[in-house]
Design a protein around this motif. Structure first.
Motif: not given
Length: 246
Positions: A68-74
């Protein structure tokens, strides 16, 4: 045929409820801490401890929020607050439109109608408050459209720039994002279906010129009529495309 265990469905339903609650808790954490896009989130271990859930539950919730583009996992660095863009909306609407395999035109018309309602509802505000500097920017875009039309060239990028510039005058950041979302859906579908040709660039340029002329005259009703005419043209082109006219 093997039967599904009796407790499988209740367990699956319970897992969904737990997952939804974890996602809600992570979103609330972001809001409570007023974390901006790009800010780091607590580690998986910290989230496990504060939420009282397993590592796997945390990971599944974060993956769902990433979609949902609420978080970004790097990977290798951690998890950060996402941009909360409209990309998931674009993806969902594109799939919804392409899934109507028996009637592309009807699905596209629904999207165009929503966009038309949005634009026609806002054009009156633009007409009342647009500045001379903003009119000059639109004049430059329309001039380039007309030059492209004389050369027999389509100008989808200029078309997009015109509408983004037009409603950017309102100072509402969400409006250009919504318009861009509908634009992206339309052109993604067009690309998949192979609709690559604008049958009449000079007509499209003329419709944008009519919108600009009404805006220069501060003619609210005229601007609304010109915008409605523009959308009738878009709908006609999509109808031609879905009938195989390229």
């Amino acid at each position: 045929m093997s039967e599904e265990p009796r407790n499988a469905r209740p367990a699956a339903a319970r897992d969904r409820r737990v997952g939804a609650q974890i996602r809600s808790d992570v979103m609330q954490l972001i809001l409570d801490r007023r974390l901006p896009p790009g800010a780091p989130l607590p580690t998986e271990a910290e989230l496990m401890e504060s939420l009282g859930v397993s590592r796997n539950s945390v990971r599944e919730a974060l993956k769902a929020l990433q979609a949902l583009d609420i978080v970004e996992i790097r990977h290798g660095y951690g998890t950060y607050v996402g941009q909360a863009s409209l990309t998931p909306l674009v993806d969902g609407l594109t799939f919804r439109t392409l899934a109507h395999v028996t009637d592309d035109h009807a699905a596209l018309t629904e999207i165009l109608q929503v966009r038309e309602v949005l634009e026609n509802g806002l054009i009156s505000r633009v007409a009342r408050g647009i500045s001379e500097a903003e009119l000059a920017r639109l004049e430059s875009i329309v001039g380039r459209m007309e030059a492209a039309a004389r050369a027999g060239e389509a100008f989808p990028d200029l078309d997009r720039e015109f509408h983004e510039t037009l409603y950017g005058t309102l100072g509402n950041a969400l409006v250009p994002q919504l318009l861009a979302a509908f634009w992206n859906v339309f052109h993604r579908v067009a690309k998949v279906r192979g609709w690559t040709r604008d049958p009449a660039p000079e007509v499209t340029a003329g419709r944008h010129r009519a919108i600009l002329t009404a805006l220069r005259e501060r003619d609210v009703e005229g601007a609304q009529r010109a915008m409605a005419d523009h959308f009738r043209g878009i709908e006609a082109r999509s109808a031609q495309a879905t009938r195989g006219v390229n």
